[in-house]
Design a protein around this motif. Structure first.
Motif, PDB file in Angstrom:
ATOM      1  N   ILE A 132       0.844  -1.200   0.000  1.00  0.00           N
ATOM      2  CA  ILE A 132       0.000   0.000   0.000  1.00  0.00           C
ATOM      3  C   ILE A 132       0.880   1.251   0.000  1.00  0.00           C
ATOM      4  O   ILE A 132       0.628   2.208  -0.738  1.00  0.00           O
ATOM      5  CB  ILE A 132      -0.970  -0.029   1.203  1.00  0.00           C
ATOM      6  CG1 ILE A 132      -2.038  -1.087   0.983  1.00  0.00           C
ATOM      7  CG2 ILE A 132      -1.626   1.335   1.403  1.00  0.00           C
ATOM      8  CD1 ILE A 132      -2.910  -1.372   2.189  1.00  0.00           C
ATOM      9  N   TRP A 133       1.937   1.233   0.822  1.00  0.00           N
ATOM     10  CA  TRP A 133       2.808   2.403   0.903  1.00  0.00           C
ATOM     11  C   TRP A 133       3.737   2.531  -0.301  1.00  0.00           C
ATOM     12  O   TRP A 133       4.388   3.556  -0.482  1.00  0.00           O
ATOM     13  CB  TRP A 133       3.579   2.409   2.222  1.00  0.00           C
ATOM     14  CG  TRP A 133       2.711   2.911   3.317  1.00  0.00           C
ATOM     15  CD1 TRP A 133       2.070   2.171   4.250  1.00  0.00           C
ATOM     16  CD2 TRP A 133       2.331   4.273   3.547  1.00  0.00           C
ATOM     17  NE1 TRP A 133       1.312   2.996   5.054  1.00  0.00           N
ATOM     18  CE2 TRP A 133       1.455   4.288   4.648  1.00  0.00           C
ATOM     19  CE3 TRP A 133       2.649   5.487   2.932  1.00  0.00           C
ATOM     20  CZ2 TRP A 133       0.898   5.449   5.152  1.00  0.00           C
ATOM     21  CZ3 TRP A 133       2.092   6.662   3.439  1.00  0.00           C
ATOM     22  CH2 TRP A 133       1.226   6.638   4.524  1.00  0.00           C
ATOM     23  N   LEU A 134       3.802   1.529  -1.134  1.00  0.00           N
ATOM     24  CA  LEU A 134       4.495   1.661  -2.426  1.00  0.00           C
ATOM     25  C   LEU A 134       3.558   2.278  -3.463  1.00  0.00           C
ATOM     26  O   LEU A 134       3.979   3.075  -4.301  1.00  0.00           O
ATOM     27  CB  LEU A 134       4.964   0.289  -2.922  1.00  0.00           C
ATOM     28  CG  LEU A 134       6.254  -0.244  -2.319  1.00  0.00           C
ATOM     29  CD1 LEU A 134       6.505  -1.664  -2.806  1.00  0.00           C
ATOM     30  CD2 LEU A 134       7.435   0.650  -2.669  1.00  0.00           C
TER      31      LEU A 134
ATOM     32  N   ALA B 177       3.631   5.895  -5.862  1.00  0.00           N
ATOM     33  CA  ALA B 177       3.655   5.537  -7.289  1.00  0.00           C
ATOM     34  C   ALA B 177       2.597   6.297  -8.077  1.00  0.00           C
ATOM     35  O   ALA B 177       2.781   6.563  -9.268  1.00  0.00           O
ATOM     36  CB  ALA B 177       3.455   4.031  -7.452  1.00  0.00           C
ATOM     37  N   THR B 178       1.497   6.640  -7.413  1.00  0.00           N
ATOM     38  CA  THR B 178       0.435   7.382  -8.109  1.00  0.00           C
ATOM     39  C   THR B 178       0.906   8.774  -8.535  1.00  0.00           C
ATOM     40  O   THR B 178       0.304   9.391  -9.412  1.00  0.00           O
ATOM     41  CB  THR B 178      -0.827   7.512  -7.229  1.00  0.00           C
ATOM     42  OG1 THR B 178      -0.471   8.123  -5.999  1.00  0.00           O
ATOM     43  CG2 THR B 178      -1.451   6.153  -6.971  1.00  0.00           C
TER      44      THR B 178
ATOM     45  N   LEU C 194      -6.658   2.572  -9.962  1.00  0.00           N
ATOM     46  CA  LEU C 194      -6.432   2.228  -8.553  1.00  0.00           C
ATOM     47  C   LEU C 194      -7.316   1.064  -8.103  1.00  0.00           C
ATOM     48  O   LEU C 194      -6.910   0.269  -7.259  1.00  0.00           O
ATOM     49  CB  LEU C 194      -6.708   3.436  -7.661  1.00  0.00           C
ATOM     50  CG  LEU C 194      -5.498   4.325  -7.382  1.00  0.00           C
ATOM     51  CD1 LEU C 194      -5.903   5.481  -6.500  1.00  0.00           C
ATOM     52  CD2 LEU C 194      -4.371   3.529  -6.731  1.00  0.00           C
ATOM     53  N   ILE C 195      -8.509   0.974  -8.655  1.00  0.00           N
ATOM     54  CA  ILE C 195      -9.414  -0.097  -8.243  1.00  0.00           C
ATOM     55  C   ILE C 195      -8.794  -1.454  -8.553  1.00  0.00           C
ATOM     56  O   ILE C 195      -8.840  -2.388  -7.733  1.00  0.00           O
ATOM     57  CB  ILE C 195     -10.786   0.035  -8.937  1.00  0.00           C
ATOM     58  CG1 ILE C 195     -11.503   1.318  -8.493  1.00  0.00           C
ATOM     59  CG2 ILE C 195     -11.659  -1.187  -8.660  1.00  0.00           C
ATOM     60  CD1 ILE C 195     -11.897   1.344  -7.020  1.00  0.00           C
ATOM     61  N   LEU C 196      -8.169  -1.555  -9.735  1.00  0.00           N
ATOM     62  CA  LEU C 196      -7.526  -2.830 -10.090  1.00  0.00           C
ATOM     63  C   LEU C 196      -6.353  -3.127  -9.171  1.00  0.00           C
ATOM     64  O   LEU C 196      -6.140  -4.278  -8.773  1.00  0.00           O
ATOM     65  CB  LEU C 196      -7.064  -2.791 -11.554  1.00  0.00           C
ATOM     66  CG  LEU C 196      -8.165  -2.761 -12.611  1.00  0.00           C
ATOM     67  CD1 LEU C 196      -7.565  -2.655 -14.004  1.00  0.00           C
ATOM     68  CD2 LEU C 196      -9.067  -3.984 -12.516  1.00  0.00           C
ATOM     69  N   ILE C 197      -5.595  -2.102  -8.822  1.00  0.00           N
ATOM     70  CA  ILE C 197      -4.464  -2.281  -7.900  1.00  0.00           C
ATOM     71  C   ILE C 197      -4.956  -2.736  -6.537  1.00  0.00           C
ATOM     72  O   ILE C 197      -4.403  -3.653  -5.924  1.00  0.00           O
ATOM     73  CB  ILE C 197      -3.661  -0.965  -7.762  1.00  0.00           C
ATOM     74  CG1 ILE C 197      -3.077  -0.536  -9.102  1.00  0.00           C
ATOM     75  CG2 ILE C 197      -2.578  -1.113  -6.697  1.00  0.00           C
ATOM     76  CD1 ILE C 197      -2.011  -1.469  -9.646  1.00  0.00           C
ATOM     77  N   ILE C 198      -6.036  -2.102  -6.075  1.00  0.00           N
ATOM     78  CA  ILE C 198      -6.586  -2.469  -4.763  1.00  0.00           C
ATOM     79  C   ILE C 198      -7.067  -3.917  -4.793  1.00  0.00           C
ATOM     80  O   ILE C 198      -6.845  -4.677  -3.841  1.00  0.00           O
ATOM     81  CB  ILE C 198      -7.731  -1.501  -4.373  1.00  0.00           C
ATOM     82  CG1 ILE C 198      -7.156  -0.113  -4.042  1.00  0.00           C
ATOM     83  CG2 ILE C 198      -8.526  -2.049  -3.194  1.00  0.00           C
ATOM     84  CD1 ILE C 198      -8.190   0.965  -3.883  1.00  0.00           C
ATOM     85  N   ARG C 199      -7.697  -4.308  -5.892  1.00  0.00           N
ATOM     86  CA  ARG C 199      -8.159  -5.703  -6.008  1.00  0.00           C
ATOM     87  C   ARG C 199      -6.983  -6.663  -5.963  1.00  0.00           C
ATOM     88  O   ARG C 199      -7.032  -7.710  -5.306  1.00  0.00           O
ATOM     89  CB  ARG C 199      -8.954  -5.886  -7.296  1.00  0.00           C
ATOM     90  CG  ARG C 199     -10.376  -5.370  -7.232  1.00  0.00           C
ATOM     91  CD  ARG C 199     -11.053  -5.352  -8.572  1.00  0.00           C
ATOM     92  NE  ARG C 199     -11.164  -6.674  -9.146  1.00  0.00           N
ATOM     93  CZ  ARG C 199     -11.605  -6.899 -10.392  1.00  0.00           C
ATOM     94  NH1 ARG C 199     -11.940  -5.896 -11.176  1.00  0.00           N
ATOM     95  NH2 ARG C 199     -11.711  -8.126 -10.850  1.00  0.00           N
ATOM     96  N   ALA C 200      -5.914  -6.300  -6.682  1.00  0.00           N
ATOM     97  CA  ALA C 200      -4.731  -7.170  -6.697  1.00  0.00           C
ATOM     98  C   ALA C 200      -4.121  -7.302  -5.298  1.00  0.00           C
ATOM     99  O   ALA C 200      -3.756  -8.390  -4.864  1.00  0.00           O
ATOM    100  CB  ALA C 200      -3.695  -6.629  -7.682  1.00  0.00           C
ATOM    101  N   ILE C 201      -4.042  -6.181  -4.605  1.00  0.00           N
ATOM    102  CA  ILE C 201      -3.492  -6.202  -3.247  1.00  0.00           C
ATOM    103  C   ILE C 201      -4.394  -7.026  -2.332  1.00  0.00           C
ATOM    104  O   ILE C 201      -3.920  -7.790  -1.491  1.00  0.00           O
ATOM    105  CB  ILE C 201      -3.313  -4.765  -2.710  1.00  0.00           C
ATOM    106  CG1 ILE C 201      -2.204  -4.047  -3.486  1.00  0.00           C
ATOM    107  CG2 ILE C 201      -3.004  -4.773  -1.224  1.00  0.00           C
ATOM    108  CD1 ILE C 201      -2.042  -2.586  -3.127  1.00  0.00           C
TER     109      ILE C 201
END
Lengths: 151, 72
Positions: free
Chosen positions: A106-108, A112-113, A120-127
């Motif tokens: 999350i802190w990376l 990065a943004t 971001l939604i896809l990134i959040i899903r991946a995380i």
């Protein structure tokens, strides 16, 4: 050394968890991949859709394995042994490792943004998927580990 | 693991041999997995007071007869 019934259940549990983690990761990451390519004219969409279907089928199979496993545990009256102190310690270590990995990711993403523009939604899903899969894999590794010199 | 935990020793292996128990037998007596007994014997895992008492009861000894702190 012949394994007794509880030992076999411990190993079965770890193997089922690894399979479930793989199935879940395949299903969810394929789904994320499908969402990435859906608005493009990529030829991979069919392959990715196939992986989504495969992943979901494997996840259903994993759920069935969990159900069968729970029946075996009940029949063997092994619930207490399977959730003993060492298992609790392994679970705690797995959750802590998962927490710190999640925290780090999350802190990376936050800085990065500032440099890249991504969904971001896809990134959040991946995380979120990694937050489930990583502790499961770490727990399974710990369950297989530290059995040297067993008698 | 804390630095001084490596000095937490036990006589489990000797006691098992005296009573002709395998790790699995002892594990079944105290309600844990064989691997838990193995990790305790190999000083990888330190049992709780409750488990230590159960192990002592299994051998009809006191906790201090089984677990001790090595001189260092």
């Amino acid at each position: 050394m012949e394994l007794n019934k509880v030992d076999k259940l411990v190993q079965s549990r770890a193997k089922i968890l690894i399979f479930a983690a793989f199935a879940f990761a395949l299903w969810q990451f394929s789904w994320i991949g499908a969402d990435i390519v859906k608005d493009t004219e990529s030829s991979f969409i069919h392959i990715i859709t196939g992986l989504v279907i495969l992943g979901s089928i494997l996840w259903v199979i994993a759920c069935y394995f969990f159900y069968v496993f729970s029946k075996k545990v009940k029949k063997a009256n092994a619930l207490q042994a399977l959730n003993d102190e060492l298992t609790h310690k392994n679970k705690l270590q797995a959750f802590m490792a998962g927490y710190f990995i999640l925290f780090g990711m999350i802190w990376l993403v936050i800085p990065a943004t500032d440099f890249w523009d991504f969904d971001l939604i896809l990134i959040i899903r991946a995380i979120a998927v990694l937050a489930i899969v990583i502790p499961i894999l770490i727990f399974s590794y710990l369950e297989f580990k530290n059995d040297q010199g067993a008698e | 693991m804390q630095a001084d935990q490596k000095y937490f020793a036990n006589n489990l292996k000797v006691l098992r041999a005296q009573h002709n128990y395998t790790q699995a037998d002892l594990a079944e007596l105290v309600g844990v997995t064989r691997k838990t007994i193995n990790t305790i014997e190999n000083r990888i895992f330190i049992p709780s007071a409750f488990l230590a008492l159960k192990l002592a009861k299994a051998f009809e000894l006191t906790v201090e007869d089984i677990f001790y702190i090595e001189k260092h």
